[in-house]
Design a protein around this motif. Structure first.
Motif, short mmCIF file in Angstrom:
data_model
loop_
_atom_site.label_atom_id
_atom_site.label_comp_id
_atom_site.label_asym_id
_atom_site.label_seq_id
_atom_site.Cartn_x
_atom_site.Cartn_y
_atom_site.Cartn_z
N ALA A 58 0.83 -1.21 0.00
CA ALA A 58 0.00 0.00 0.00
C ALA A 58 0.86 1.26 0.00
N VAL A 59 1.96 1.25 0.76
CA VAL A 59 2.86 2.40 0.79
C VAL A 59 3.54 2.58 -0.56
N ASP A 61 2.43 1.58 -3.49
CA ASP A 61 1.41 2.03 -4.47
C ASP A 61 1.08 3.51 -4.31
N ARG A 62 1.10 4.00 -3.09
CA ARG A 62 0.77 5.40 -2.84
C ARG A 62 1.78 6.33 -3.50
N TYR A 63 3.05 5.93 -3.56
CA TYR A 63 4.09 6.80 -4.09
C TYR A 63 4.46 6.50 -5.54
#
Length: 149
Positions: A58-59, A61-63
């Motif tokens: 998730a981290v 994918d966020r960046y």
């Protein structure tokens, strides 16, 4: 044995498996302790990625600036290994070709159960830690090259 040396071996093998035996040889640690630290280092990576894999993804994918391509040469190779050998093949190849983090990420992406993943990786880590450490320590002149004695 000094705790600092063991921690160095563990940290080195969490990133790249062969780093454990190389670090142990460089620090002059007996082969049994080096093999143990190497296996512990790989299993540390496996446990972290297994239990925190979704949060890490998730981290990432966020960046990401754009969505990653689904079919690449790497993903096709992983699927081919998975179809041919299953979890045992991924675990067997993790210390040799894949990194502990990469092999675990592949297994997690194929939705392998945690207990099955951990057990296969533990067997693989123990086997390859002993084999690679013994081979490294038995090569004539190589241990003297790494050690500072």
């Amino acid at each position: 044995m000094q705790v600092g040396k063991l921690i160095s071996i563990i940290i080195a093998s969490t990133i790249k498996f062969i780093g454990g035996p190389l670090t142990g040889a460089a620090l002059g640690v007996p082969w049994v302790q080096t093999a143990l630290g190497t296996a512990l280092g790989m299993m540390l990576s496996v446990v972290v990625v297994t239990f925190a894999g979704n949060a890490i993804q998730a981290v990432i994918d966020r960046y990401r600036s754009r969505k990653p391509r689904r079919f690449t040469k790497r993903t096709r190779r992983a699927v081919r290994i998975w179809k041919r050998f299953g979890m045992a093949g991924i675990a067997f190849l993790t210390p040799l070709i894949l990194t502990p983090i990469g092999g675990t990420a592949i297994a997690v992406s194929f939705r392998v159960g945690r207990l099955r993943l951990l057990s296969h990786m533990l067997v693989s880590a123990a086997f390859w830690a002993v084999l690679q450490t013994l081979l490294l320590y038995q090569v004539p002149g190589l241990l003297g090259f790494f050690s500072h004695r």
